[in-house]
Design a protein around this motif. Structure first.
Motif, PDB file in Angstrom:
ATOM      1  N   PRO A  88      14.366  38.260  34.170  1.00 27.72           N
ATOM      2  CA  PRO A  88      14.540  39.938  32.906  1.00 27.72           C
ATOM      3  C   PRO A  88      13.707  40.525  32.528  1.00 27.72           C
ATOM      4  N   ALA A  89      12.390  40.679  33.622  1.00 27.24           N
ATOM      5  CA  ALA A  89      11.495  41.730  33.339  1.00 27.24           C
ATOM      6  C   ALA A  89      11.427  42.606  33.856  1.00 27.24           C
ATOM      7  N   ASN A 149      19.584  39.319  29.828  1.00 28.85           N
ATOM      8  CA  ASN A 149      18.892  38.915  29.068  1.00 28.85           C
ATOM      9  C   ASN A 149      18.549  37.998  29.367  1.00 28.85           C
ATOM     10  N   ARG A 150      19.318  36.636  30.316  1.00 35.53           N
ATOM     11  CA  ARG A 150      18.081  35.252  30.820  1.00 35.53           C
ATOM     12  C   ARG A 150      18.866  34.926  31.765  1.00 35.53           C
TER      13      ARG A 150
END
Lengths: 63, 810
Positions: free
Chosen positions: B119-120, B126-127
Motif C-alpha cells: 500500500p505504501a 488497501n491491503r
C-alpha cells in the motif's frame, strides 16, 4: 437454592457464546495460516515518518 | 535515475546487493552498494526513495534478478479484461476488489515485509497480506484508483511477478478438513468443560436429589453433540473398515465410545447412576487434539521436505551470453536453462531453441523420444536426447512432483523391508487380540461386578494404543530423510533408509565418483589443432556432461557456440556429432578410429598416466588429450572408516593405471576391477548379491545406470549437473560423499530407534491393559494416556533421531 437454576442457565449460555465465537473464528479462517503471523510479528517498521498501511495492525514503530 | 558508472576499486567478484548474483567486472554502483544489472538498481532506487531500505536489513540479498520489461506490451494487460477479472477476483465492487495471487518468488521474511508494505508503494492498494507457506498474497484495492495490471506490473518490477495460471483460481486447499477437525475439537472441549463442571457435586460426593437428576440430564444433552458430531470420523472409519471385512485401529475406539455413551445414557434414564459423560467427552477431546497435533507435525515435515531439503541437482542457467550452474531449488520462472544430452528437465517450460527430442520415459514410461518444436511446451521429468537445447522455465520446480515420479512403481525394486514387515504383522494381530481381551474382560466383570463392566471395557479398548506402529516408522524415517537431505543426500523414499542400514558391501564406480572433474592440466599430443578445430571440438564437448568433456572444455576456454547436428553420446565410448558438414568425434581411441583415419601405426596400449580423449575431425584423427585423474579430497579417511565395517570394491570402465593408488586407498582384499563395460558392472553386482551380500552402489549414473538399478541401494553422485537415473534410490551431492560412513551409521541407528520404540509401546500396552482389566483404570485417565502415548512416541523418536544425528555430526 433455586438460584442454582439461574446460575446454571447463565453459565451454559455464556459457554455457548464462547463456543460460537470459536466456531466463527475457525470459519473466518483465523486458523488457516499459523506460520506467517509468527514471522510477521518479528518484522519491525523502521520508518517513523511513513504512515502505517491501512489494516496492518501488526507493525510497531521502532524508536 | 541510475547512478553513474564508476570503476570498482579492486578487481574481484562482488555480489549484487539486491539479488546476490555475481556482479560483472564493472558493477553498477549506487551509494556504495554494487549491483549486477539495471533491474536490480531500479528496484533498489524504488525502495530507497520510499525509505523502504529495511527490506535489505532483514536478509542479505533478498531480491531476485529480473529482466526489465522490454517491448511495448506488458504481459499483465490481460488482467484488466472483465472476464479475466471475474475469474480471478474473489470479490468485486465499484470501490473494492480482492483477489489472491500466487507469487513463487516469496522465500524469506524480507519478502513478507516488503509485500505487506505494498500500500505504501502503490496508492490505491488497501491491503496486502502474505501467506508464506502457500506463497500467496491476498490483495485488496480500489479499482477506481489503480488498475490490476499496474499492481501486477509493480510486483513484477520488484521481483515478485505473480504466477498466472490459465485456470485463474488457486487450488482450493485442504483447509476444509482441517477446519472440520477444529470444529469437532471446539464442540468436544465445550461439552467436556461443562460436563465436568456439572459433575463436580458428584466428584465431591454431595447428594442433592433434585439437582442430581437435572445435572444428569444436562450432561446427556451436552454429550449428544459430541456423539453426533465429534465422533463422526471415528465411526465412519470403523464402519468402512468393517465393510471391507477388516478391523482397523478405529474399530476398538468407536466401540469404546458407543459402549461408554450407551451405558451412561442408560444410567441417567433409569436413575441408576451418574454416568460417565465426563470421561466420554474428555476422551473425544484429547483424541481429537492428538489428531490435530499429528496432522500439524505431518504438515511441517512435508513442508520441510518440499521447501528445505533440496534435490542436489543443478542446471546450467543462461544469462545473456554466460552460462553458469544454479541449484535446482533456486530456479525461478522466467529463467533460461540449457539442457544437455541425458540431463533431467527439472521444471515445465517452453523450448526456445535447439533440436529437442525428449525422452519422457520417466514420466510416461514411453522410451521413444518425442520431438518438440520451438515454442512448444516441455514438461518436467523429461530428458533430452541429442544436442543441447534452451528452455525458458515457466513454473517453479516441484520437488514433490519429481519425487512422485521417482517413486512410481516402474522404478521400485522388490526389496523386503524388515521393519515394515514387522509393523504390518504386529498391526494386524493387535486389534484382534485387543478385542479378544476386551471381550474376556467384559465376560469376567459381568459376572463379578456388572455395574463396572462398561467402564472397564471402555478403558481396555481405549488405553491400548498401537501408536508406535502407526507413528514411529513414518516419524523416524521422515526425520532421517530430512536430516540426510540437509546434509546433501536425498533419498527417494523412507524405504531407502532401511536398505541403507542393511547394506554390507559398498561398490564404487571410479570415474566421476572417486575422481572428480578437477582442474588438472590436459596434455595434447598429436597434430597441432588449428583455431577452427578447437572451436569445433568445444562445440561438440559442450553438448555432453561427462566429466572428461567438462574438464576438457574448461581447458579449452570459452568458445563461440556452434550448431551441432546428429549428436550422439555412447556411454563408455565417446561422443560424436556433425558441425556443418564436418564429423567431429571425441572419446576412446577405438571409437574415434571407427569414424576417422589415422594413427594406425601408433602403439595400441593406452597411456598409464591418465585418461585419454582422442579427437577426430572430418575423417582424420588429430591426436589425443591426456587428462590426469584427480581423486576427491578426504577420500582416504572416508574409505578407511568404511573399510572397517563394510566390504569395499571399485569397478571402473577405465584401464588399470590407477591400480596402485586404489589398492593403497582400499583395505586389503578389496576387489578392484578395470575395463568393465556397463553390463560387466551389472553382472558384478549381481554376483555379489548371489553370494548373499547387500550392495550399495555409488556411481554417477552415466554408464552404470544398470548397476545402480540392480544393486539394493543405488546412489548417484551429482556434481554441477542434473544427471539423474531413475533406477537410483538416492542422489548425493559430490561434496557429501566423504561423509558416506556417517550416513550409513546414522541409518543403522535409526532402525535401532524404531525397534526401541516398538518395545516401549509394547511395554506401555501391556501395563495399561493390565491396569484396565483389573479395574484400576478409569476411562478418563485412559483417554489422557492415549494421546499422551502418541505424543511420547513422537517425542522419543524425534529426540533420539536428532541425538543420533548429532553423534554422527550431521
Amino acid at each position: 437454592m433455586s438460584v442454582m437454576f439461574l446460575l446454571i442457565g447463565c453459565s451454559i449460555l455464556i459457554a455457548l457464546a464462547f463456543l460460537s465465537l470459536f466456531l466463527w473464528s475457525v470459519n473466518a479462517g483465523q486458523y488457516e495460516d499459523t506460520c506467517t503471523p509468527s514471522m510477521r510479528m518479528l518484522l519491525e517498521d523502521e520508518r517513523p515518518a511513513a504512515e502505517p498501511p491501512a489494516g496492518d495492525d501488526n507493525s510497531h514503530s521502532a524508536a | 535515475m541510475p547512478a553513474p558508472l564508476q570503476p570498482p576499486p579492486v578487481a574481484e567478484v562482488t555480489r549484487c546487493f539486491h539479488c546476490g548474483n555475481d556482479c560483472p567486472p564493472q558493477p553498477l554502483l549506487a551509494e556504495s552498494h554494487s549491483f549486477c544489472c539495471e533491474g536490480c538498481v531500479a528496484v533498489w532506487h524504488l525502495l530507497h526513495d520510499l525509505r523502504l531500505d529495511h527490506y535489505y536489513a532483514l536478509n542479505t540479498h533478498p531480491g531476485t534478478r529480473t529482466e526489465p520489461a522490454e517491448g511495448a506490451a506488458s504481459p499483465f494487460v490481460c488482467l484488466d479484461e472483465p472476464e479475466t477479472c471475474d475469474r480471478l477476483c474473489s470479490y468485486r465492487s465499484e470501490s473494492l476488489s480482492t483477489l489472491t495471487f500466487h507469487i513463487p518468488a516469496i522465500h524469506c521474511s524480507s519478502c513478507i515485509w516488503l509485500l505487506e508494505k505494498l500500500p505504501a508503494l502503490q496508492p490505491g492498494v488497501n491491503r496486502c497480506e502474505v501467506n508464506f507457506l502457500r506463497r500467496e498474497v491476498h490483495l485488496s484495492w480500489d479499482p477506481r484508483r489503480v488498475k490490476l495490471s499496474a499492481i501486477a506490473g509493480l510486483l513484477a518490477r520488484l521481483g515478485y511477478a505473480p504466477h498466472l495460471t490459465l485456470s485463474g483460481a488457486p487450488e482450493k486447499p485442504r483447509s476444509r478438513s482441517n477446519r472440520r477437525l477444529w470444529y469437532q475439537v471446539g464442540v468436544a472441549g465445550f461439552s467436556f468443560g461443562n460436563i465436568m463442571l456439572l459433575s463436580f457435586p458428584e466428584y465431591l460426593g454431595l447428594e442433592e436429589r433434585q439437582f442430581a437428576t437435572l445435572f444428569g440430564w444436562l450432561n446427556l444433552v451436552l454429550a449428544l453433540p459430541v456423539l453426533l458430531f465429534s465422533c463422526q470420523d471415528y465411526f465412519k472409519s470403523a464402519w468402512q473398515s468393517l465393510r471391507n471385512g477388516q478391523i482397523n485401529m478405529d474399530v476398538p475406539l468407536a466401540l469404546g465410545m458407543i459402549v461408554l455413551f450407551s451405558r451412561s445414557a442408560w444410567e441417567i434414564v433409569s436413575h441408576s447412576g451418574a454416568g460417565y459423560f465426563d470421561s466420554f467427552a474428555g476422551l473425544l477431546f484429547f483424541l481429537l487434539i492428538g489428531k490435530a497435533f499429528q496432522a500439524r507435525t505431518w504438515d511441517a515435515l512435508s513442508f520441510d521436505r518440499d521447501y528445505k531439503s533440496y534435490l542436489p541437482l543443478s542446471v546450467t542457467v543462461k544469462e545473456g551470453r554466460e552460462e553458469k550452474p544454479l541449484a535446482v531449488a533456486q530456479l525461478r520462472p522466467g529463467t533460461v536453462i540449457v539442457t544437455r544430452h541425458g540431463e533431467l528437465i527439472p521444471a515445465d517450460g517452453v523450448l526456445l531453441s535447439g533440436n529437442a527430442r525428449i525422452d519422457y520415459s520417466f514420466v510416461t514410461g514411453e522410451s521413444d523420444p518425442v520431438k518438440v518444436a520451438a515454442g512448444e511446451k516441455i514438461f518436467a521429468g523429461g530428458r533430452q536426447v541429442g544436442s543441447r537445447i534452451e528452455i525458458a522455465v515457466d513454473r517453479e520446480v516441484s520437488q514433490s512432483y519429481l519425487a512422485r515420479l521417482w517413486n512410481h512403481e516402474t522404478f521400485s525394486k522388490p526389496r523386503e523391508s524388515e521393519v515394515t514387515a514387522l509393523a504390518n504383522r504386529v498391526g494386524r494381530s493387535f486389534t484382534h487380540r485387543l478385542l479378544f481381551i476386551a471381550a474376556g474382560a467384559a465376560a469376567f466383570w459381568l459376572w463379578y461386578d456388572p455395574a463396572r463392566t462398561a467402564e472397564i471395557v471402555t478403558a481396555v479398548l481405549i488405553v491400548a494404543c498401537p501408536c508406535a506402529l502407526a507413528l514411529s516408522l513414518p516419524f523416524t524415517l521422515g526425520h532421517v530423510m530430512r536430516i540426510l537431505g540437509r546434509n546433501g543426500l536425498y533419498l527417494k523414499g523412507p524405504a531407502t533408509v532401511e536398505q541403507l542400514a542393511m547394506a554390507d558391501t559398498v561398490v564404487f564406480d571410479k570415474t566421476g565418483t572417486l575422481t572428480q572433474a578437477g582442474d588438472a592440466e590436459a596434455q595434447w599430443s598429436g597434430e597441432a589443432l588449428s583455431e577452427q578445430d578447437v572451436k569445433h571440438l568445444a562445440a561438440l564437448l559442450i553438448q555432453s556432461w561427462h566429466p572428461l568433456s567438462r574438464r576438457l572444455l574448461r581447458k579449452l576456454g570459452p568458445q563461440p557456440a556452434m550448431e551441432v547436428t546428429d549428436f550422439e553420446e555412447v556411454p563408455g565410448q565417446g561422443i560424436t556429432g556433425r558441425i556443418g558438414n564436418l564429423t567431429v568425434t571425441a572419446g576412446r581411441r577405438s571409437f574415434v578410429a571407427a569414424l576417422h583415419d589415422g594413427f594406425s601405426d601408433h602403439p595400441e596400449e593406452a597411456s598409464r598416466d591418465g585418461a585419454e580423449v582422442w579427437v577426430g575431425i572430418n575423417g582424420k584423427m588429430k591426436g589425443r588429450y591426456l587428462l590426469r585423474d584427480q581423486f576427491r579430497k578426504n577420500l582416504s579417511a572416508a574409505l578407511e572408516r568404511l573399510g572397517t565395517q563394510y566390504r569395499l570394491a571399485v569397478i571402473s570402465g577405465d584401464n588399470d593405471r590407477e591400480r596402485g593408488t586404489l589398492t593403497a586407498l582400499l583395505p586389503p582384499g578389496s576387489e578392484i576391477r578395470f575395463r568393465q563395460s556397463p553390463e560387466d558392472k551389472l553382472n558384478f553386482i549381481h554376483s555379489l548379491q548371489q553370494r548373499g551380500c547387500r550392495v550399495l552402489m555409488v556411481g554417477d549414473g552415466l554408464n552404470d545406470a544398470g548397476a545402480l538399478r540392480q544393486s539394493d541401494v543405488g546412489m548417484s553422485v551429482s556434481e554441477d549437473s542434473a544427471s539423474f537415473t531413475p533406477g537410483s534410490d538416492a542422489i548425493a551431492a559430490a561434496s557429501s560423499l566423504e561423509r558416506l560412513g556417517a550416513f550409513l551409521q546414522f541409518s543403522r541407528q535409526s532402525l535401532r530407534i524404531i525397534r526401541w520404540s516398538f518395545l516401549l509401546s509394547l511395554l506401555y500396552n501391556l501395563t495399561g491393559v493390565a491396569f484396565a482389566v483389573t479395574g484400576h483404570l478409569s476411562p478418563l485417565v485412559a483417554a489422557v494416556l492415549m494421546p499422551a502415548s502418541s505424543l511420547s512416541v513422537i517425542l522419543f523418536t524425534t529426540l533420539t533421531t536428532h541425538l543420533a544425528a548429532r553423534r554422527q555430526r550431521l
